[in-house]
Design a protein around this motif. Structure first.
Motif, short mmCIF file in Angstrom:
data_model
loop_
_atom_site.label_atom_id
_atom_site.label_comp_id
_atom_site.label_asym_id
_atom_site.label_seq_id
_atom_site.Cartn_x
_atom_site.Cartn_y
_atom_site.Cartn_z
N ASP A 61 0.81 -1.22 0.00
CA ASP A 61 0.00 0.00 0.00
C ASP A 61 0.84 1.26 0.00
O ASP A 61 0.40 2.32 -0.45
CB ASP A 61 -0.95 0.01 1.21
N ASP A 62 2.08 1.18 0.52
CA ASP A 62 2.94 2.35 0.49
C ASP A 62 3.26 2.76 -0.95
O ASP A 62 3.30 3.95 -1.28
CB ASP A 62 4.23 2.11 1.28
N PHE A 63 3.46 1.76 -1.84
CA PHE A 63 3.72 2.06 -3.25
C PHE A 63 2.44 2.50 -3.95
O PHE A 63 2.45 3.39 -4.81
CB PHE A 63 4.33 0.85 -3.95
N ILE A 64 1.33 1.88 -3.61
CA ILE A 64 0.05 2.24 -4.23
C ILE A 64 -0.30 3.69 -3.96
O ILE A 64 -0.81 4.40 -4.83
CB ILE A 64 -1.06 1.30 -3.71
N HIS A 65 0.01 4.16 -2.74
CA HIS A 65 -0.28 5.56 -2.37
C HIS A 65 0.86 6.50 -2.71
O HIS A 65 0.71 7.71 -2.52
CB HIS A 65 -0.55 5.64 -0.86
#
Length: 213
Positions: A61-65
């Motif tokens: 999720d860190d990369f998605i955001h």
């Protein structure tokens, strides 16, 4: 969130209370792939007395955001519920929805692994504190290897918001007797919309406003 001066909530202490009591938030980002949203628990940064929050997301999720690279919108939702026009008496009226909410925006700072471990430990301790036999993060059957492996699957962040919009819509635009009726209906009414949390928030706000007159 559209602001209305009658319902504005700008007091830092009140917004801190909202975050403290409602730690499950929505994280939103506008990315090259479009809008993305996630849901995680956060907490106020114990080292600060402002609206800085800390938390973590599960990877990826860190990369998605694009966490740490783009503005992040954190939506904090407090008590909310349907308000029937039948609670207003015979006056012309329409239904509405009462609520307390805050939007915190800014570019978050990514935490180091050690800082992230500290946040994870504090989050676990906070929520386990209400359990009859708390299971803390470092306590058996967990061991250090397990905990550090767990940390590697998350990304911690700290957000000091550069923009804050707080809103408390609790029938402030209604006469005192109507507010009192709505509180009673939410508190102990036969309606399926009875909600003790919302009634308590309305009563607190109502008594505060009366004392300030």
């Amino acid at each position: 969130m559209r602001q209305n001066p009658s319902f504005a909530m700008s007091d830092v202490g009140e917004i801190r209370r909202l975050i403290e009591q409602n730690p499950w938030v929505t994280l939103m980002s506008a990315t090259d792939a479009g809008l993305v949203a996630s849901h995680y628990a956060v907490m106020l940064d114990p080292e600060r007395d402002d609206l800085t929050i800390v938390g973590h997301v599960g990877k990826p999720d860190d990369f998605i955001h694009d966490l740490g690279e783009r503005e992040l919108l954190v939506v904090v939702q407090g008590p909310h519920g349907y308000i029937s026009p039948g609670w207003y008496g015979d006056a012309q009226s329409v239904p509405t929805w009462n609520f307390v909410s805050a939007h915190l925006s800014g570019v978050p700072e990514l935490l180091t692994p050690e800082e992230n471990l500290d946040v994870l430990e504090r989050l676990v301790a906070r929520f386990e504190s209400g359990m009859p036999e708390p299971r803390l993060m470092w306590a058996p059957p967990n061991d250090p290897e397990f905990v550090r492996r767990l940390e590697k699957g998350t990304a911690g962040f700290r957000l000091t918001p550069t923009r804050v919009v707080g809103k408390r819509k609790l029938s402030q635009n209604k006469a005192d007797e109507i507010v009192e009726t709505v509180i009673v209906e939410l508190e102990a009414g036969a309606s399926p919309y009875a909600d003790p949390r919302l009634s308590a928030e309305m009563r607190r706000d109502f008594e505060t406003r009366k004392a300030a007159r």
